[in-house]
Write an enzyme that holds these catalytic residues in place. Sequence first.
Site, mmCIF file in Angstrom:
data_model
loop_
_atom_site.group_PDB
_atom_site.id
_atom_site.type_symbol
_atom_site.label_atom_id
_atom_site.label_comp_id
_atom_site.label_asym_id
_atom_site.label_seq_id
_atom_site.Cartn_x
_atom_site.Cartn_y
_atom_site.Cartn_z
ATOM 1 N N SER A 90 25.671 -11.249 -9.477
ATOM 2 C CA SER A 90 24.219 -11.257 -9.307
ATOM 3 C C SER A 90 23.643 -12.589 -8.866
ATOM 4 C CB SER A 90 23.548 -10.834 -10.616
ATOM 5 O OG SER A 90 23.838 -11.771 -11.645
ATOM 6 N N HIS A 121 25.230 -4.240 -9.660
ATOM 7 C CA HIS A 121 24.506 -4.639 -8.455
ATOM 8 C C HIS A 121 25.068 -3.975 -7.202
ATOM 9 C CE1 HIS A 121 21.972 -7.739 -10.339
ATOM 10 N NE2 HIS A 121 22.986 -7.862 -11.179
ATOM 11 N N LYS A 144 18.559 -0.894 -11.500
ATOM 12 C CA LYS A 144 18.433 -1.717 -10.287
ATOM 13 C C LYS A 144 18.182 -0.803 -9.084
ATOM 14 C CE LYS A 144 20.905 -5.586 -12.302
ATOM 15 N NZ LYS A 144 20.833 -5.119 -13.693
#
Length: 407
Positions: free
Chosen positions: A199, A227, A257
């Site tokens: 990240s 991610h 996310k």
Amino acid sequence: MADRGFDLEGRLAALEEHDLKRALSPVDRVAERGYFAEPSGGDLPVLDSAEALVFASNNYLGLTDDQRVQDAARQAAATVGTGAGASRLVTGDTLVHRDLERQLAETKGTERALAFSSGYAANVGTIAALEPDVVFSDELNHASIIDGCRLADTETVVYDHCDAADLRARLEERVERATREGREPADESWLIVTDSVFSMDGTVAPLSAICDAAEEYGAWVMVDEAHATGLYADGGGVVQAEGLEDRVQIQLGTLSKALASQGGYVAGSSALIECLLNDARSFVFSTGLAPPAAAAASEALHVARHGDARERLWENVAHLRDGLESMGFEVWGDSQILPVVVGDRRDAIALADGVRERDVVAPAIRPPTVPEGTSRIRVVPMATHDRDDIIACLEAFQAAGEEVGLL
């Protein structure tokens, strides 16, 4: 009597002195642009401040305000309820959860999946439930992986970031150590754990080489796709992009996310999921994921798999990277995360402030989140940014970089 409490004011003063104190800055909506309050955390000055472009969010596909995703959440709230009401093992297991888990398993190419209340809970609960004798962990793995190892009270061997050769050397060292001590290393359970996309650096783990090493030494592989989920092949992650579903025993990630919701998941064999729903304390003793969150994630995953949002995101990533690098900025990473590395923390803060003054939000990331001397601006476009938004971001970085003396 001695004061055995805590010097909170002193802690805060120390953070302030070293430019480490953080503050909340609420926004009126989670999207590619919005109105932000001052960092003091006061009321939202929606009528008094300029709209700002957001280039720091993990809402990669821009689906938090997608009508289809919002409608799915509303329908779940109206039909099932706003909350699960209990742990999944009591009365909190609903058809909305099952639909999400079915789609996750299909996307990740596994027999089953299990939804947790957060990605953090998924990592901590899974590692603690497995109780591996040894965990081999990338040095930049997420805090939830580190905390999972601590909770499991397992021996943790840290290998160099994204370095499969160093991982292999650590595995071999473990074999040699066991031999010296007169033990049989085959009696130990070994787990290799890595993020797929990191990240803060934007780097992508060499998963194929990691699987090669794992198979040579008999270890299992666990990959956190927090991610990456939703952004790669067929809405999957790096595991899917590289066709490694049969070589990675444990896939997990977050719903908060790219999938525009809240929660986490683990995907793997039926036996793995059965063990986790019995032994993962962060699952067993937590109220089930709220049905609207489960429904929103399920719809977002469907959109990610069958729409064009992924393509639009990667187009924006390429445009933004090219522009930043052409100005002379150092941009790390191989993913949608574009760390503009400045080095000095004060320069990074000044650059972020300069960009913010030009109505672009991209905060500075500084120690202890990243190592000393590598302070940066973590720049992340969304699929919903249009070409003018990308140009505005680049112009803000150009002007602020010149103002600070970085260009």
